[in-house]
Design a protein around this motif. Structure first.
Motif, mmCIF file in Angstrom:
data_model
loop_
_atom_site.group_PDB
_atom_site.id
_atom_site.type_symbol
_atom_site.label_atom_id
_atom_site.label_comp_id
_atom_site.label_asym_id
_atom_site.label_seq_id
_atom_site.Cartn_x
_atom_site.Cartn_y
_atom_site.Cartn_z
ATOM 1 N N SER A 151 -8.049 -0.706 -1.255
ATOM 2 C CA SER A 151 -7.715 -2.014 -1.245
ATOM 3 C C SER A 151 -7.243 -2.624 -2.365
ATOM 4 O O SER A 151 -6.364 -3.231 -2.540
ATOM 5 N N GLN A 152 -7.999 -2.024 -3.458
ATOM 6 C CA GLN A 152 -7.671 -2.611 -4.940
ATOM 7 C C GLN A 152 -6.352 -1.939 -5.301
ATOM 8 O O GLN A 152 -5.465 -2.708 -6.107
ATOM 9 N N ALA A 153 -6.020 -0.819 -4.911
ATOM 10 C CA ALA A 153 -4.760 -0.002 -5.436
ATOM 11 C C ALA A 153 -3.766 -0.682 -4.763
ATOM 12 O O ALA A 153 -2.542 -1.215 -5.384
ATOM 13 N N ASN A 154 -3.983 -1.149 -3.485
ATOM 14 C CA ASN A 154 -2.941 -1.769 -2.768
ATOM 15 C C ASN A 154 -2.596 -3.319 -3.488
ATOM 16 O O ASN A 154 -1.438 -3.639 -3.425
ATOM 17 N N MET A 155 -3.558 -3.901 -3.951
ATOM 18 C CA MET A 155 -3.531 -5.181 -4.708
ATOM 19 C C MET A 155 -2.594 -4.938 -5.930
ATOM 20 O O MET A 155 -1.884 -5.934 -5.985
ATOM 21 N N ALA A 156 -2.926 -3.878 -6.441
ATOM 22 C CA ALA A 156 -2.487 -3.650 -7.822
ATOM 23 C C ALA A 156 -0.918 -3.310 -7.611
ATOM 24 O O ALA A 156 -0.217 -4.024 -8.289
ATOM 25 N N TRP A 157 -0.464 -2.555 -6.592
ATOM 26 C CA TRP A 157 0.917 -2.273 -6.463
ATOM 27 C C TRP A 157 1.472 -3.417 -5.771
ATOM 28 O O TRP A 157 2.840 -3.755 -6.319
ATOM 29 N N ARG A 158 0.742 -4.379 -5.151
ATOM 30 C CA ARG A 158 1.431 -5.558 -4.924
ATOM 31 C C ARG A 158 2.060 -6.370 -5.819
ATOM 32 O O ARG A 158 3.170 -7.073 -6.023
ATOM 33 N N MET A 159 0.889 -6.790 -6.948
ATOM 34 C CA MET A 159 1.188 -7.523 -8.055
ATOM 35 C C MET A 159 2.517 -6.745 -8.776
ATOM 36 O O MET A 159 3.175 -7.681 -9.411
ATOM 37 N N VAL A 160 2.401 -5.523 -8.997
ATOM 38 C CA VAL A 160 3.520 -4.916 -9.764
ATOM 39 C C VAL A 160 4.845 -5.007 -8.981
ATOM 40 O O VAL A 160 5.841 -5.360 -9.610
ATOM 41 N N ILE A 161 4.930 -4.906 -7.662
ATOM 42 C CA ILE A 161 6.203 -5.283 -6.879
ATOM 43 C C ILE A 161 6.743 -6.826 -7.098
ATOM 44 O O ILE A 161 7.782 -6.934 -7.209
#
Length: 113
Positions: A40-50
């Protein structure tokens, strides 16, 4: 002589075995949510980068397009890229706040259990 036959299972031993199995299962359960939290944290990080890259890309595209149309290269491209950066940061902060609220709600739910 006992009233327990040798070919029948011993109920006391079965109860002890079931207890040990349930203890082992409970000991292994916390590992699963930890992996889900990491994903979930990795998905959040990718969302922020995108979100950040999208803001920069859209700002760059609008600025470059206006520069080509108006012949003001590179001023509008620089201006809109900076505006896109600011918009990306603003969206990232808003997403982080939403995620923080969700985490607080989840923690409150687990405390209530």
């Amino acid at each position: 002589m006992s009233n327990h036959r040798s070919d029948e299972p011993d109920p006391e031993r079965l109860a002890a075995l079931e207890k040990r199995i349930s203890e082992v299962k409970r000991a292994r359960e916390p590992a699963k949510p930890q992996i889900e939290d990491q994903m979930s944290q990795a998905n959040m990080a990718w969302r922020m980068v995108i979100e950040m890259v999208s803001g920069l890309g859209i700002g760059f595209g609008i600025g470059y397009g206006l520069d080509v149309l108006l012949g003001t290269q590179p001023w509008l491209m620089v201006l809109f890229t900076l505006l896109g950066l600011a918009a990306g940061i603003k969206v990232m902060i808003r997403s982080a706040q939403e995620m923080q609220k969700e985490a607080a709600a989840t923690a409150a739910d687990e405390e209530g259990k």
